[in-house]
Design a protein around this motif. Structure first.
Motif, PDB file in Angstrom:
ATOM      1  N   PRO A   1      -2.631 -11.983   6.374  1.00 17.08           N
ATOM      2  CA  PRO A   1      -2.387 -13.289   6.234  1.00 17.08           C
ATOM      3  C   PRO A   1      -0.561 -13.281   6.367  1.00 17.08           C
ATOM      4  N   VAL A   2       0.000 -12.325   6.133  1.00 13.95           N
ATOM      5  CA  VAL A   2       1.319 -12.134   6.501  1.00 13.95           C
ATOM      6  C   VAL A   2       1.767 -10.804   7.010  1.00 13.95           C
ATOM      7  N   PRO A   3       2.485 -10.713   8.134  1.00 19.83           N
ATOM      8  CA  PRO A   3       2.597  -9.184   8.431  1.00 19.83           C
ATOM      9  C   PRO A   3       3.606  -8.419   7.689  1.00 19.83           C
ATOM     10  N   TYR A   4       2.882  -7.826   6.729  1.00 22.53           N
ATOM     11  CA  TYR A   4       3.838  -7.051   5.751  1.00 22.53           C
ATOM     12  C   TYR A   4       4.724  -5.939   6.165  1.00 22.53           C
ATOM     13  N   TRP A   5       4.684  -5.599   7.286  1.00 17.35           N
ATOM     14  CA  TRP A   5       5.590  -4.540   8.071  1.00 17.35           C
ATOM     15  C   TRP A   5       6.885  -5.173   8.232  1.00 17.35           C
ATOM     16  N   TYR A   6       6.712  -6.664   8.443  1.00 11.11           N
ATOM     17  CA  TYR A   6       8.305  -7.564   8.316  1.00 11.11           C
ATOM     18  C   TYR A   6       8.539  -7.629   6.952  1.00 11.11           C
ATOM     19  N   VAL A   7       7.618  -8.037   6.103  1.00 11.81           N
ATOM     20  CA  VAL A   7       8.315  -8.132   4.803  1.00 11.81           C
ATOM     21  C   VAL A   7       8.836  -6.919   4.320  1.00 11.81           C
ATOM     22  N   ASP A   8       8.257  -5.807   4.554  1.00 10.48           N
ATOM     23  CA  ASP A   8       8.826  -4.479   3.793  1.00 10.48           C
ATOM     24  C   ASP A   8      10.373  -4.333   4.610  1.00 10.48           C
ATOM     25  N   ALA A   9      10.363  -4.283   5.752  1.00  5.09           N
ATOM     26  CA  ALA A   9      11.584  -4.077   6.504  1.00  5.09           C
ATOM     27  C   ALA A   9      12.661  -5.028   5.965  1.00  5.09           C
TER      28      ALA A   9
ATOM     29  N   LEU B   1      13.576  -0.820  11.221  1.00  2.23           N
ATOM     30  CA  LEU B   1      12.607  -1.065  12.331  1.00  2.23           C
ATOM     31  C   LEU B   1      11.158  -1.046  11.767  1.00  2.23           C
ATOM     32  N   ALA B   2      10.427  -2.039  11.979  1.00  2.00           N
ATOM     33  CA  ALA B   2       9.123  -2.188  11.635  1.00  2.00           C
ATOM     34  C   ALA B   2       8.027  -1.515  12.293  1.00  2.00           C
ATOM     35  N   HIS B   3       7.008  -0.835  11.614  1.00  2.00           N
ATOM     36  CA  HIS B   3       5.966  -0.097  12.274  1.00  2.00           C
ATOM     37  C   HIS B   3       4.487  -0.712  11.930  1.00  2.00           C
ATOM     38  N   ARG B   4       4.236  -1.778  12.952  1.00  2.00           N
ATOM     39  CA  ARG B   4       2.964  -2.434  12.516  1.00  2.00           C
ATOM     40  C   ARG B   4       1.870  -1.392  12.520  1.00  2.00           C
ATOM     41  N   GLN B   5       1.459  -0.344  13.391  1.00  2.00           N
ATOM     42  CA  GLN B   5       0.539   0.504  13.400  1.00  2.00           C
ATOM     43  C   GLN B   5       0.302   1.258  11.964  1.00  2.00           C
TER      44      GLN B   5
ATOM     45  N   GLY C   1       0.815  -1.274  -0.010  1.00  2.00           N
ATOM     46  CA  GLY C   1      -0.114   0.058   0.164  1.00  2.00           C
ATOM     47  C   GLY C   1       1.008   1.108   0.043  1.00  2.00           C
ATOM     48  N   PHE C   2       1.987   1.052  -0.466  1.00  2.00           N
ATOM     49  CA  PHE C   2       3.028   2.085  -0.260  1.00  2.00           C
ATOM     50  C   PHE C   2       3.061   2.846   1.243  1.00  2.00           C
ATOM     51  N   THR C   3       3.002   1.913   2.203  1.00  2.00           N
ATOM     52  CA  THR C   3       2.880   2.440   3.620  1.00  2.00           C
ATOM     53  C   THR C   3       4.110   3.006   3.936  1.00  2.00           C
ATOM     54  N   GLN C   4       5.221   2.477   3.466  1.00  2.00           N
ATOM     55  CA  GLN C   4       6.482   3.039   3.781  1.00  2.00           C
ATOM     56  C   GLN C   4       6.568   3.082   5.374  1.00  2.00           C
ATOM     57  N   GLY C   5       6.336   2.010   5.810  1.00  2.00           N
ATOM     58  CA  GLY C   5       6.294   2.069   7.367  1.00  2.00           C
ATOM     59  C   GLY C   5       7.592   1.630   7.899  1.00  2.00           C
ATOM     60  N   LEU C   6       8.557   2.273   7.540  1.00  2.00           N
ATOM     61  CA  LEU C   6      10.245   1.677   7.836  1.00  2.00           C
ATOM     62  C   LEU C   6      10.844   2.758   8.491  1.00  2.00           C
TER      63      LEU C   6
ATOM     64  N   TYR D   1       0.674   0.249   9.078  1.00  2.00           N
ATOM     65  CA  TYR D   1       0.140  -0.549   8.121  1.00  2.00           C
ATOM     66  C   TYR D   1      -1.217  -0.887   8.424  1.00  2.00           C
ATOM     67  N   LEU D   2      -1.499  -0.755   9.764  1.00  2.00           N
ATOM     68  CA  LEU D   2      -2.754  -0.914  10.288  1.00  2.00           C
ATOM     69  C   LEU D   2      -3.665   0.171   9.821  1.00  2.00           C
ATOM     70  N   ASP D   3      -3.146   1.483  10.070  1.00  2.00           N
ATOM     71  CA  ASP D   3      -3.819   2.835   9.612  1.00  2.00           C
ATOM     72  C   ASP D   3      -3.874   3.089   8.203  1.00  2.00           C
ATOM     73  N   ARG D   4      -2.812   2.507   7.322  1.00  2.00           N
ATOM     74  CA  ARG D   4      -2.743   2.742   6.022  1.00  2.00           C
ATOM     75  C   ARG D   4      -4.149   1.938   5.329  1.00  2.00           C
ATOM     76  N   TYR D   5      -4.069   0.613   5.834  1.00  2.00           N
ATOM     77  CA  TYR D   5      -4.870  -0.397   5.255  1.00  2.00           C
ATOM     78  C   TYR D   5      -6.651  -0.079   5.791  1.00  2.00           C
ATOM     79  N   ALA D   6      -6.630   1.039   6.626  1.00  2.00           N
ATOM     80  CA  ALA D   6      -7.885   1.375   7.194  1.00  2.00           C
ATOM     81  C   ALA D   6      -8.297   2.466   6.287  1.00  2.00           C
ATOM     82  N   GLU D   7      -7.713   2.968   5.191  1.00  2.00           N
ATOM     83  CA  GLU D   7      -8.178   4.122   4.506  1.00  2.00           C
ATOM     84  C   GLU D   7      -8.926   3.556   3.206  1.00  2.00           C
ATOM     85  N   PRO D   8      -9.826   4.278   2.791  1.00  2.00           N
ATOM     86  CA  PRO D   8     -10.915   4.005   1.966  1.00  2.00           C
ATOM     87  C   PRO D   8     -10.670   2.927   0.766  1.00  2.00           C
ATOM     88  N   ASP D   9      -9.403   3.051   0.239  1.00  5.28           N
ATOM     89  CA  ASP D   9      -8.994   2.292  -0.980  1.00  5.28           C
ATOM     90  C   ASP D   9      -8.751   0.830  -0.677  1.00  5.28           C
TER      91      ASP D   9
END
Ligand SMILES: Cc1cc2nc3c(=O)[nH]c(=O)nc-3n(C[C@H](O)[C@H](O)[C@H](O)COP(=O)(O)O)c2cc1C
Length: 185
Positions: free
Chosen positions: A102-110, A76-80, A29-34, A82-90
């Motif tokens: 299904p997979v914690p993307y915050w770890y995948v991206d880090a 560093l991974a930032h789980r929150q 989601g282009f969260t960039q939570g890194l 991702y949860l916030d980004r994926y709560a957006e309308p899209d």
């Protein structure tokens, strides 16, 4: 991975290139939570080692040269985030329920960012070691890292010195035929 470094510092422009490349990894989601915590020189890295390796474990296992690494980068991974980004309308996961993932993307991206840093280091003629942080609370306390940021490990960086490979390598590499499943399992 190398577990021995010489005394030469990493040129600042090389470190900046490694950090820039690490920030170009893909993110869900282009969260960039890194976040990247960057420690340069014995003052900063010494505080890191005192926090995360009080028993000098690498030295005990015959790799004292790990502690000579002139640079340590902590992804560093930032789980929150991702949860916030994926709560957006899209995306629409407005309940922010971690069980949806299904997979914690915050770890995948880090991990993607980490691999980019490792590749960039080797490309620049450096060596690197990725290793686990077993004392995340001590690490956070030492560097004022917020509780919601999770170090996925750390990258020691520097010019490689003659090295003793890990015993794990004796396991040998799995043959490609057992890894790659073509057309079905
Ligand atoms: C998730 C992960 C955690 C690792 N943790 C450690 C560690 O704590 N200490 C260490 O010496 N090496 C660690 N390694 C390095 C592996 O031992 C190493 O990648 C593996 O033996 C293969 O060697 P190579 O990377 O040189 O091909 C880790 C690697 C990964 C991917």
């Amino acid at each position: 991975m190398v577990r021995n470094f010489d005394e030469r510092p990493v040129p600042p422009e090389t470190l900046e290139q490694i950090l820039a490349n690490a920030q170009r990894g893909p993110s869900a989601g282009f969260t960039q939570g890194l976040d990247l915590l960057v420690l340069v020189g014995p003052g900063q890295t010494g505080r890191f080692w005192a926090a995360v390796s009080p028993d000098r474990g690498f030295e005990g296992r015959g790799w004292p040269g790990v502690y000579r690494a002139p640079v340590v980068v902590v992804p560093l991974a930032h789980r929150q985030a991702y949860l916030d980004r994926y709560a957006e309308p899209d995306k629409g996961w407005t309940d922010r329920d971690g069980a949806r993932w299904p997979v914690p993307y915050w770890y995948v991206d880090a991990a993607f960012a980490t691999m980019l840093a490792l590749l960039s280091a080797v490309d620049a003629g450096l060596g690197a070691l990725f290793f686990g942080i077993r004392e995340p609370a001590a690490f956070r306390a030492a560097f004022g890292v917020p509780d919601d940021r999770e170090p996925i490990g750390a990258i020691a960086l520097g010019y490689p010195a003659p090295d003793r490979p890990s015993r794990s390598l004796r396991r040998g590499r799995r043959p490609s035929e057992s890894v790659v499943h073509r057309g079905g399992w």
